[in-house]
Design an enzyme around this catalytic site. Sequence first.
Site, PDB file in Angstrom:
ATOM      1  N   LYS A  43       0.845  -1.183   0.000  1.00 34.41           N
ATOM      2  CA  LYS A  43       0.000   0.000   0.000  1.00 34.41           C
ATOM      3  C   LYS A  43       0.887   1.241   0.000  1.00 34.41           C
ATOM      4  CE  LYS A  43      -1.610   1.702   3.911  1.00 34.41           C
ATOM      5  NZ  LYS A  43      -0.612   2.502   4.661  1.00 34.41           N
TER       6      LYS A  43
ATOM      7  N   HIS B 274      -6.896   0.252   6.017  1.00 37.50           N
ATOM      8  CA  HIS B 274      -7.074  -0.414   7.308  1.00 37.50           C
ATOM      9  C   HIS B 274      -8.479  -0.223   7.901  1.00 37.50           C
ATOM     10  CE1 HIS B 274      -2.888  -0.792   6.768  1.00 37.50           C
ATOM     11  NE2 HIS B 274      -2.481   0.287   7.387  1.00 37.50           N
TER      12      HIS B 274
ATOM     13  N   LYS C  57      -3.318  -9.285  11.195  1.00 36.12           N
ATOM     14  CA  LYS C  57      -3.302  -9.270  12.665  1.00 36.12           C
ATOM     15  C   LYS C  57      -4.286 -10.309  13.187  1.00 36.12           C
ATOM     16  CE  LYS C  57      -2.282  -4.314  12.899  1.00 36.12           C
ATOM     17  NZ  LYS C  57      -1.056  -4.017  13.580  1.00 36.12           N
TER      18      LYS C  57
ATOM     19  N   LYS D  96      -2.449  10.513  14.242  1.00 37.51           N
ATOM     20  CA  LYS D  96      -1.093  10.386  14.773  1.00 37.51           C
ATOM     21  C   LYS D  96      -0.969  11.340  15.957  1.00 37.51           C
ATOM     22  CE  LYS D  96       1.085   8.408  10.885  1.00 37.51           C
ATOM     23  NZ  LYS D  96       1.186   7.006  11.248  1.00 37.51           N
TER      24      LYS D  96
ATOM     25  N   ASP E 200      -2.570  -5.509   2.905  1.00 39.16           N
ATOM     26  CA  ASP E 200      -3.048  -4.598   3.945  1.00 39.16           C
ATOM     27  C   ASP E 200      -2.698  -5.303   5.246  1.00 39.16           C
ATOM     28  OD1 ASP E 200      -4.492  -3.392   5.989  1.00 39.16           O
ATOM     29  OD2 ASP E 200      -6.094  -2.767   4.647  1.00 39.16           O
ATOM     30  N   HIS E 201      -1.656  -4.849   5.912  1.00 38.25           N
ATOM     31  CA  HIS E 201      -1.110  -5.672   6.999  1.00 38.25           C
ATOM     32  C   HIS E 201      -2.078  -5.809   8.182  1.00 38.25           C
ATOM     33  CE1 HIS E 201       0.057  -1.866   8.890  1.00 38.25           C
ATOM     34  NE2 HIS E 201       0.204  -2.535  10.015  1.00 38.25           N
TER      35      HIS E 201
ATOM     36  N   ASP F 215      -3.705   7.144   3.966  1.00 41.23           N
ATOM     37  CA  ASP F 215      -2.764   6.237   4.641  1.00 41.23           C
ATOM     38  C   ASP F 215      -3.489   5.184   5.480  1.00 41.23           C
ATOM     39  OD1 ASP F 215      -0.189   5.367   5.424  1.00 41.23           O
ATOM     40  OD2 ASP F 215      -0.331   6.504   7.301  1.00 41.23           O
TER      41      ASP F 215
END
Length: 495
Positions: A153, A245, A187, A345, A182-183, A240
């Site tokens: 991504k 996600h 999970k 963030k 898409d990490h 992002d």
Amino acid sequence: MEPSLLVIFGASGDLTRRLLVPDLFGLFAEKLLPEGFAVLGVSRTAYTDDAFRSLLRDAAREHARGGFDPALWDAFAPRLFYHPADLDNAESYTGLVGRIRSLCAERGIPGNLIFYTAVAPKHYVSLVRRIGEAGLSVPSPELPGFRRVVVEKPFGRDLESARALNREVLSVFRDDQVYRIDHFLGKETVQNIFVFRFGNGIFEPIWNRNYIDHVQITVAETIGVEGRGDFYEEAGALRDMIQNHLLQLLALVAMEPPGSLDGDDIRGEKLKVLKSIERVAPERAGEVCVRGQYAEGEIDGKRVPPYRTEKNVSPSSFTETYVALRLAIDNWRWAGVPFYLRTGKRMGRKVSEIAIQFHHAPSLLFKDTACGQLESNLLVINIQPEEGIFLRFGAKDPGPEVCVRPVDFHFTYREAFGARSTPAYGRLLLDVMHGDPTLFPREDTVETSWSLLDPFLRRWEEDPSRDLFFYPAGSWGPREADALPEAGGDRWRRP
Ligand code: BG6
């Protein structure tokens, strides 16, 4: 599983050091890698195999999630190789093909190749083209095995560029060879959303608008842009985090049960629910979206600078480091249930969670008691850092008076299973080796996600300062974002 060669393009970068190789090392430690499996790192820097290995040794010591055993590393390191090449130059691919052939022969790999695009996104198209032109995307007599490509991504920066990238990639590879990573989907706690919903009898019957008031999906980070200012200036939080996600989390929470565990059945249901999200016209985007950017503040007792003074960030930047959205899903299960999404963030705490808020019970019986209003039931799926689930319900406060107090049932992975879970990138790389695309967003999903976000992007392109408010680092985002849930009589949770 047959061994393969993982060719990482852009191997001198951060992703290889912080995530890919430490996670592969973790798979090796768990004995999950097939005999013969090897990594070939490719980038411009002139490392030798040994220099590459020693660089990665330091990285694995710092980042391997299962701990670092030097003896184990010494057994793993001979699987790592490096080939310096200028990826913009078509001629360098001739040398690369030769290196791939000789490595496959040496290590008994039957020509199975996995390509990983760990380069800057602007190079994806040319890289994939060159892989095709070099003849590497199709089996040959010398390299007869499978071909797969993992595309990192961000997959595009809006609908149009995602479509163009899909077109390019699919002109070189078939769709079943393409793994858009898409990490978050790697999970353990994210995969558990599916199991929790469909592997239990008691939750699914109440998983709808009759019982659920609203859903909040939060991914809050305390880190800033971590030296990635140049990337982040081009991206911002919507691209992002939300496009991939958070929308994937929403799809898992809101999808219908698939017909089977087959990858395409699952991905088909996810697509359906994303398509049911109401499109927002650009002129209405400001009503359902608030952006923020962190100003100076304090996190864990330390002063942190504003985003605008981070390296490679414009001092007058309007890039959002926080975004909150109110989305509506127009289908039988969810009509009238707001989904609030937020990510940022430099927020007060690192936490990723999905909070399912149930309707209030009628409080007639208890309204005149000492405790007053009843709290409604709440189910929270903690994705990180506390991996687990809790359910809040009312219990009688001991004593002579009738008084209802909220208490929690807690499940944590640590207590229930003890063992550490396979890290996300490791899990997903293993799936690529197995050829299982279930956890990888499909072309249509990626494009649908972008199509949802395009109205916001267009609105901000017209006027980059729109919907943008500043928040002190260490806080929970701009106050203006409170208006999103308040419009529906709800409030953001303070996790
Ligand atoms: C990445 C984003 O995809 O996910 C980063 O590019 C973000 O900006 C990261 O920090 C968060 O991932 P995790 O697994 O640390 O929650």
